[in-house]
Design an enzyme around this catalytic site. Structure first.
Site, PDB file in Angstrom:
ATOM      1  NE  ARG A 176      -3.941  98.044  41.274  1.00  0.00           N
ATOM      2  CZ  ARG A 176      -3.256  97.022  40.763  1.00  0.00           C
ATOM      3  NH1 ARG A 176      -3.342  96.738  39.473  1.00  0.00           N
ATOM      4  NH2 ARG A 176      -2.494  96.273  41.531  1.00  0.00           N
TER       5      ARG A 176
ATOM      6  CD  GLU B 246      -9.842  94.939  39.420  1.00  0.00           C
ATOM      7  OE1 GLU B 246      -9.259  94.039  40.061  1.00  0.00           O
ATOM      8  OE2 GLU B 246      -9.269  95.648  38.593  1.00  0.00           O
TER       9      GLU B 246
ATOM     10  CG  HIS C 253      -6.562  92.601  37.986  1.00  0.00           C
ATOM     11  ND1 HIS C 253      -6.774  93.491  39.004  1.00  0.00           N
ATOM     12  CD2 HIS C 253      -5.216  92.591  37.794  1.00  0.00           C
ATOM     13  CE1 HIS C 253      -5.622  93.997  39.410  1.00  0.00           C
ATOM     14  NE2 HIS C 253      -4.651  93.458  38.695  1.00  0.00           N
TER      15      HIS C 253
HETATM   16  N1  NAI Z   1      -2.986  94.374  35.527  1.00  0.00           N
HETATM   17  C1  NAI Z   1      -2.107  93.714  36.236  1.00  0.00           C
HETATM   18  O1  NAI Z   1      -2.277  92.527  36.503  1.00  0.00           O
HETATM   19  C2  NAI Z   1      -0.887  94.392  36.664  1.00  0.00           C
HETATM   20  C3  NAI Z   1      -0.908  95.723  36.943  1.00  0.00           C
HETATM   21  N2  NAI Z   1       0.216  96.362  37.357  1.00  0.00           N
HETATM   22  C4  NAI Z   1       0.115  97.780  37.619  1.00  0.00           C
HETATM   23  O2  NAI Z   1       0.889  98.486  36.678  1.00  0.00           O
HETATM   24  C5  NAI Z   1       1.343  99.681  37.249  1.00  0.00           C
HETATM   25  C6  NAI Z   1       2.827  99.850  36.957  1.00  0.00           C
HETATM   26  O3  NAI Z   1       3.583  98.808  37.523  1.00  0.00           O
HETATM   27  P1  NAI Z   1       5.179  98.871  37.466  1.00  0.00           P
HETATM   28  O4  NAI Z   1       5.627  99.338  36.144  1.00  0.00           O
HETATM   29  O5  NAI Z   1       5.674  97.581  37.960  1.00  0.00           O
HETATM   30  O6  NAI Z   1       5.459 100.007  38.539  1.00  0.00           O
HETATM   31  P2  NAI Z   1       6.657 101.036  38.547  1.00  0.00           P
HETATM   32  O7  NAI Z   1       6.660 101.618  39.881  1.00  0.00           O
HETATM   33  O8  NAI Z   1       7.896 100.397  38.029  1.00  0.00           O
HETATM   34  O9  NAI Z   1       6.217 102.151  37.507  1.00  0.00           O
HETATM   35  C7  NAI Z   1       5.225 103.091  37.748  1.00  0.00           C
HETATM   36  C8  NAI Z   1       5.662 104.377  37.084  1.00  0.00           C
HETATM   37  O10 NAI Z   1       4.594 105.296  37.166  1.00  0.00           O
HETATM   38  C9  NAI Z   1       5.166 106.564  37.320  1.00  0.00           C
HETATM   39  N3  NAI Z   1       4.202 107.540  37.799  1.00  0.00           N
HETATM   40  C10 NAI Z   1       3.879 107.863  39.079  1.00  0.00           C
HETATM   41  N4  NAI Z   1       2.985 108.861  39.090  1.00  0.00           N
HETATM   42  C11 NAI Z   1       2.745 109.158  37.795  1.00  0.00           C
HETATM   43  C12 NAI Z   1       1.914 110.120  37.156  1.00  0.00           C
HETATM   44  N5  NAI Z   1       1.157 110.969  37.856  1.00  0.00           N
HETATM   45  N6  NAI Z   1       1.911 110.155  35.821  1.00  0.00           N
HETATM   46  C13 NAI Z   1       2.679 109.320  35.089  1.00  0.00           C
HETATM   47  N7  NAI Z   1       3.496 108.418  35.647  1.00  0.00           N
HETATM   48  C14 NAI Z   1       3.512 108.326  36.976  1.00  0.00           C
HETATM   49  C15 NAI Z   1       6.310 106.320  38.263  1.00  0.00           C
HETATM   50  O11 NAI Z   1       7.252 107.364  38.180  1.00  0.00           O
HETATM   51  C16 NAI Z   1       6.858 105.013  37.753  1.00  0.00           C
HETATM   52  O12 NAI Z   1       7.909 105.220  36.833  1.00  0.00           O
HETATM   53  C17 NAI Z   1       0.971  99.605  38.726  1.00  0.00           C
HETATM   54  O13 NAI Z   1      -0.235 100.284  38.950  1.00  0.00           O
HETATM   55  C18 NAI Z   1       0.730  98.150  38.947  1.00  0.00           C
HETATM   56  O14 NAI Z   1      -0.108  97.932  40.016  1.00  0.00           O
HETATM   57  C19 NAI Z   1       1.412  95.717  37.481  1.00  0.00           C
HETATM   58  C20 NAI Z   1       1.489  94.377  37.243  1.00  0.00           C
HETATM   59  C21 NAI Z   1       0.333  93.602  36.832  1.00  0.00           C
HETATM   60  O1  HPV Z   2       0.839  93.218  40.522  1.00  0.00           O
HETATM   61  C1  HPV Z   2      -0.130  93.957  40.319  1.00  0.00           C
HETATM   62  O2  HPV Z   2      -0.130  95.165  40.556  1.00  0.00           O
HETATM   63  C2  HPV Z   2      -1.345  93.401  39.774  1.00  0.00           C
HETATM   64  O3  HPV Z   2      -2.239  94.137  39.480  1.00  0.00           O
HETATM   65  C3  HPV Z   2      -1.501  91.948  39.706  1.00  0.00           C
HETATM   66  O4  HPV Z   2      -2.600  91.646  40.495  1.00  0.00           O
HETATM   67  P1  HPV Z   2      -2.924  90.143  40.909  1.00  0.00           P
HETATM   68  O5  HPV Z   2      -1.780  89.690  41.763  1.00  0.00           O
HETATM   69  O6  HPV Z   2      -3.009  89.356  39.658  1.00  0.00           O
HETATM   70  O7  HPV Z   2      -4.195  90.202  41.676  1.00  0.00           O
END
Ligand code: NAI
Ligand code: HPV
Length: 598
Positions: free
Chosen positions: A286, A315, A334
């Site tokens: 993010r 965004e 994104h």
């Molecule tokens: N750019 C995109 O399109 C996408 C972005 N994301 C983002 O990626 C991130 C991770 O997603 P997931 O792995 O599925 O979530 P997840 O919940 O599996 O992993 C997040 C991890 O961050 C850790 N965490 C929490 N606070 C923390 C801190 N202060 N320092 C370090 N680690 C910390 C948690 O313990 C957890 O293990 C989310 O912000 C999600 O929104 C996810 C999918 C697509």
């Molecule tokens: O799943 C997430 O956290 C994402 O950031 C993906 O975002 P989007 O569904 O592609 O707008």
């Protein structure tokens, strides 16, 4: 000694206990290609108890959703796909919708919940991050929020690796240069990844997949995640370090944590000052976890050699954003989750969760409510009904003006506390206690919040029984302290209104009122009478009800001893009119009585 006798006069068959709500939305899982999903072990629990007026609910899909998810939704609901709504248009539409599905581009603000007028029951986030949804407002409004946490993990991880490699080899810049008619081979000399140290910040689903892939590229991977289990990291060959350690020894840093108050702008001037000069940063998490102005300063000073960013604080970012326009920065709009496969996956994942929630079930992806595994729920189902009815019954025994503030719930079970999850039961008792006396709609999402807001303190106590823990519970007791009762008999020896129930043949039974043991099935409405035990009482009341053409479904008499005080409970199919109730009150042996709706 208290003895109990029970007499079923007219048997009224009851509906099987059902955890889904009373509306009859058809199952969407009837087509052949959906059977796999139907069989998948889902987590389910009761969420809503409203009867929706339209036989089909309306789902507003506010951002583009994969076709398979839309098709699934259409088997069950009226689907309104309205993309690019302004905040005002969303607020206007929302009062006509039972569910809303969004991705990251829609801000689901407090105003959205307020303007829904209570109709919005579930918000589905077709993706992981729910930082665009006001979770507190959702909870306060009893609106469930579900996400699709698994289907885009690989897509996000692959995008992270794509940005990492593209950044290291200047792919975007070189591409732009060649398209501009240039051939700058010496300008775009890159850096190698093999042997370099990559710090993964946030070692969750995406972070660990990035780590796995980076190891395949020959990188040395370390990670920081305060909540990640060390053995999971070890299994992938990754060392978990402190934030300071991780950022100070890394050649590359890849961000994969959620945006929370704790992670907001965690990459700031201070953090950049601790990094190795020439560090390279990838952000697919993010935008808000980076102080973007500080990153521009770090890029300008050379602390950060390059950054590759998929996400931004705002965004889309402003057109003149110095960060986006920086020559050492590679950007994508994104796109982390934007693969065909991930979008189909999240669409199905979120559609299933939303449909499940509207049907009174829930997939394992609730963000603002506890989850109860399916097998536990099956076992607890009759106790869920019992809990709500006990709460409903107890509160109707309170005399007007008493003000319910303190409720004690006792669960008698042979199971240890770890084997008995009472959150669902507590929520349903709360629902039973509050709904009859307010217009507030209570569900598992907002039960604790509403109780707290109303100053209702619910304490729970376990009463450990000997014997086999085959049944999850033996009985549940609800006591309301410091109140008067409109049926004095309901006050126990210790001074509280007390009702107790058990499950028999998977049906809820009332087994104690005050100090009297009784045994009646908890269905329909009840007349509770205290009288002097003597022959002919059942007949006298039965006659009055018969004259009014009111069906008596059952009766139970609990007495202290023959010819002493007794409690008679009569189940009736409909509410007797005032005249009939008056006549019951005038039967000489009847000392007090109360009519209660379950
Ligand atoms: N750019 C995109 O399109 C996408 C972005 N994301 C983002 O990626 C991130 C991770 O997603 P997931 O792995 O599925 O979530 P997840 O919940 O599996 O992993 C997040 C991890 O961050 C850790 N965490 C929490 N606070 C923390 C801190 N202060 N320092 C370090 N680690 C910390 C948690 O313990 C957890 O293990 C989310 O912000 C999600 O929104 C996810 C999918 C697509
Ligand atoms: O799943 C997430 O956290 C994402 O950031 C993906 O975002 P989007 O569904 O592609 O707008």
């Amino acid at each position: 000694m208290v003895t109990t006798s029970s007499l079923n006069l007219v048997f009224t068959p009851t509906k099987p206990t059902s955890l889904s709500w009373k509306h009859s939305f058809p199952s969407p899982f009837t087509t052949a290609n959906c059977t796999r999903r139907q069989n998948r072990k889902a987590y389910r629990f009761v969420v809503f108890a409203t009867v929706l007026a339209d036989p089909k609910p309306t789902v507003l899909v506010a951002e583009k959703l994969g076709k398979a998810g839309l098709e699934l939704l259409k088997t069950f609901a009226n689907v309104d796909c309205s993309y690019n709504l302004s905040p005002e248009e969303l607020c206007t539409k929302i009062s006509l919708c039972d569910a809303l599905i969004v991705r990251s581009g829609t801000k689901v603000t407090r105003e959205v919940f307020e303007r829904s007028g209570g109709r919005l029951k579930v918000v589905g986030r077709a993706g992981v991050g729910i930082d665009n949804v006001d979770l507190s407002a959702a909870t306060e409004h009893g609106c469930l929020v579900v996400n699709a946490p698994t289907a885009n993990t690989i897509a996000a991880a692959e995008h992270g690796i794509a940005l990492l490699t593209a950044m290291a080899r200047n792919i975007a810049q070189a591409d732009a240069s060649i398209k501009a008619g240039k051939w700058q081979r010496s300008k775009y000399i890159g850096v190698s990844l093999v042997g370099k140290t990559l710090a993964v910040i946030g070692f969750g689903k995406v972070g660990s997949e990035v780590a796995r892939r980076a190891k395949g590229l020959g990188m040395h991977v370390i990670a920081h995640d305060p909540y990640a289990p060390a053995d999971r990291a070890r299994a992938i060959g990754v060392d978990l370090l402190t934030f300071e350690e991780a950022i100070s020894i890394a050649d590359f840093i890849s961000l994969h944590m959620p945006l929370t108050p704790a992670t907001s702008k965690i990459f700031n001037d201070q953090a950049f000052s601790r990094m190795k000069k020439g560090v390279r940063i990838v952000n697919v998490a993010r935008g808000g976890v980076i102080d973007e102005e500080a990153l521009v300063r770090a890029l300008d000073s050379g602390i950060v050699a390059q950054a590759a960013l998929d996400v931004f604080t705002e965004e889309p970012p402003p057109k003149d954003s110095r960060l986006v326009l920086h020559e050492n920065v590679t950007v994508t709009p994104h796109l982390g989750a934007s693969t065909t496969e991930a979008q189909e996956g999240v669409a199905i994942e979120v559609a299933e969760a939303v449909i499940g929630a509207l049907r009174g079930e829930l997939a394992a992806t609730a963000v603002n409510a506890p989850m109860v595994p399916a097998e536990v729920l099956t076992e607890l189902a009759p106790f869920v009904t019992l809990s709500e009815k006990l709460g409903r019954l107890a509160v109707q025994l309170v005399a007007g003006g008493s003000g319910v503030q303190s409720v004690k719930v006792t669960y008698a079970s042979a199971r240890g506390p770890d084997d008995l999850d009472t959150r669902l039961l507590r929520a349903m008792i709360t629902k039973g206690l509050i709904e009859p006396i307010t217009s507030v709609f209570i569900n598992l999402v907002n039960a604790d919040f509403t109780a707290k807001q109303r100053g209702l303190r619910i304490t729970e106590e376990r009463f450990l029984l000997d014997g086999s823990p085959e049944n999850p519970l033996e009985f549940i007791q609800v006591q309301i302290a410091n109140v008067e009762s409109k049926f004095a008999t309901a006050i126990s020896d210790s001074g509280e209104i007390k009702v107790e129930g058990r499950v028999k043949d998977r049906k809820p039974h009332l087994t104690k009122v005050g100090s009297f043991s009784v045994d009646v099935s908890m269905e329909g409405s009840l007349i509770l009478c205290r009288q002097v035990d003597q022959p002919g009482m059942i007949g006298s009341v039965g006659n009055i009800l018969g004259e009014e053409n009111i069906n008596v479904s059952f009766m139970s008499v609990g007495r202290i001893a023959p010819r002493k005080q007794a409690v008679m409970i009569i189940g009736v199919d409909k509410e007797p009119n005032k005249e009939a109730l008056k006549k019951i009150g005038e039967i000489p042996a009847i000392e007090e009585f109360v009519f209660l709706k379950l």
